[in-house]
Motif scaffolding. Structure first.
Motif, PDB file in Angstrom:
ATOM      1  N   THR A  94      -4.926  17.802 -26.399  1.00  0.00           N
ATOM      2  CA  THR A  94      -6.173  18.485 -26.100  1.00  0.00           C
ATOM      3  C   THR A  94      -7.275  17.502 -25.746  1.00  0.00           C
ATOM      4  OG1 THR A  94      -5.576  20.224 -27.640  1.00  0.00           O
ATOM      5  CG2 THR A  94      -7.884  20.090 -27.023  1.00  0.00           C
ATOM      6  N   ASN A 130     -10.553  14.299 -15.113  1.00  0.00           N
ATOM      7  CA  ASN A 130      -9.504  14.848 -15.979  1.00  0.00           C
ATOM      8  C   ASN A 130      -9.876  16.219 -16.518  1.00  0.00           C
ATOM      9  OD1 ASN A 130      -7.925  12.565 -15.701  1.00  0.00           O
ATOM     10  ND2 ASN A 130      -8.726  11.608 -17.550  1.00  0.00           N
ATOM     11  N   THR A 131     -11.167  16.449 -16.750  1.00  0.00           N
ATOM     12  CA  THR A 131     -11.609  17.712 -17.327  1.00  0.00           C
ATOM     13  C   THR A 131     -11.609  18.853 -16.321  1.00  0.00           C
ATOM     14  OG1 THR A 131     -13.888  17.089 -16.891  1.00  0.00           O
ATOM     15  CG2 THR A 131     -13.022  16.593 -19.092  1.00  0.00           C
ATOM     16  N   VAL A 147      -0.337  21.190 -11.841  1.00  0.00           N
ATOM     17  CA  VAL A 147      -1.640  21.461 -12.435  1.00  0.00           C
ATOM     18  C   VAL A 147      -2.450  22.360 -11.502  1.00  0.00           C
ATOM     19  CG1 VAL A 147      -1.734  19.302 -13.743  1.00  0.00           C
ATOM     20  CG2 VAL A 147      -2.676  19.372 -11.444  1.00  0.00           C
ATOM     21  N   GLN A 203      -5.850  15.090 -22.338  1.00  0.00           N
ATOM     22  CA  GLN A 203      -5.196  15.625 -21.162  1.00  0.00           C
ATOM     23  C   GLN A 203      -3.939  14.843 -20.822  1.00  0.00           C
ATOM     24  OE1 GLN A 203      -6.262  18.438 -19.758  1.00  0.00           O
ATOM     25  NE2 GLN A 203      -8.004  18.571 -21.104  1.00  0.00           N
ATOM     26  N   GLU A 230      -9.615  23.434 -11.667  1.00  0.00           N
ATOM     27  CA  GLU A 230     -10.481  24.505 -12.164  1.00  0.00           C
ATOM     28  C   GLU A 230     -11.892  24.448 -11.618  1.00  0.00           C
ATOM     29  OE1 GLU A 230     -10.011  24.287 -16.519  1.00  0.00           O
ATOM     30  OE2 GLU A 230      -9.179  26.291 -16.260  1.00  0.00           O
ATOM     31  N   HIS A 266       0.726  27.367 -14.889  1.00  0.00           N
ATOM     32  CA  HIS A 266       1.713  28.186 -15.616  1.00  0.00           C
ATOM     33  C   HIS A 266       2.850  28.585 -14.737  1.00  0.00           C
ATOM     34  CE1 HIS A 266      -0.850  28.355 -19.084  1.00  0.00           C
ATOM     35  NE2 HIS A 266      -1.865  28.667 -18.303  1.00  0.00           N
ATOM     36  N   LYS A 272      -6.136  21.776 -15.290  1.00  0.00           N
ATOM     37  CA  LYS A 272      -5.381  22.303 -16.434  1.00  0.00           C
ATOM     38  C   LYS A 272      -3.933  22.467 -15.984  1.00  0.00           C
ATOM     39  CE  LYS A 272      -5.844  27.219 -15.701  1.00  0.00           C
ATOM     40  NZ  LYS A 272      -6.061  28.501 -16.296  1.00  0.00           N
ATOM     41  N   ALA A 273      -3.040  22.552 -16.946  1.00  0.00           N
ATOM     42  CA  ALA A 273      -1.617  22.712 -16.632  1.00  0.00           C
ATOM     43  C   ALA A 273      -1.400  24.057 -15.961  1.00  0.00           C
ATOM     44  CB  ALA A 273      -0.795  22.613 -17.903  1.00  0.00           C
TER      45      ALA A 273
END
Length: 166
Positions: A108, A159-160, A119, A111, A122, A166, A163-164
């Motif tokens: 968390t 990096n922020t 990825v 990352q 976002e 799905h 997100k991975a």
């Protein structure tokens, strides 16, 4: 009655403050996490405080005076709300102790994406785009491979901002 308090310490003097407080009979705690840092071109595992400059202290103010804790070498002062030191809930301390340096916590915080992992971006101008994680670019950025105009192009993002997928 004993309570947990939050102390603000001088920069990089948490260990000194902890040693001196323990000599006075004050229990101390500051969570340590293992992070991967880029040093001299190589990534190394380094332990560092989760909350730099802060130490949790557990003591009974009837046995140990606030002034002696506050004047301990390495300590700047209590974290206060108005004129009174803030007490920290025991449940929060216990939760920090459980989570300290767990694999889930590390993922968390840092990352931990692996090369080739899918990825999703976002934030920014490529928000919503799917990409492939290529490599880290320092501590705060990474390089992604994104498909544009029928060819893969490298994209450097924070990096922020990812997100991975799905």
């Amino acid at each position: 009655m004993k309570h947990w308090y939050l102390l603000y310490c001088k920069r990089t003097e948490q260990q000194r403050a902890e040693q001196n407080l323990k000599r006075q009979g004050v229990d101390c705690y500051y969570p340590i996490v293992t992070v991967e840092k880029l040093r001299r071109g190589k990534y190394q595992q380094v332990e560092e405080p989760l909350f730099p400059n802060y130490v949790f202290a557990y003591f009974d103010p009837e046995c140990v005076q606030y002034t002696s804790v506050r004047s301990t070498r390495g300590v700047v002062d209590f974290v206060r709300q108005g004129a009174y030191p803030v007490t920290v809930d025991l449940a929060l301390i216990q939760q920090l102790m459980v989570l300290e340096d767990s694999d889930e916590q590390r993922e968390t915080l840092h990352q931990g994406f692996k090369p080739g992992q899918r990825v999703t971006v976002e934030y920014g101008q490529f928000a919503g785009a799917e990409a492939i994680f290529k490599e880290r670019d320092g501590e705060k950025r990474c390089i992604l491979l994104i498909k544009m105009l029928n060819r893969q192009t490298e994209l450097c993002v924070n990096n922020t901002d990812i997100k991975a997928a799905h």
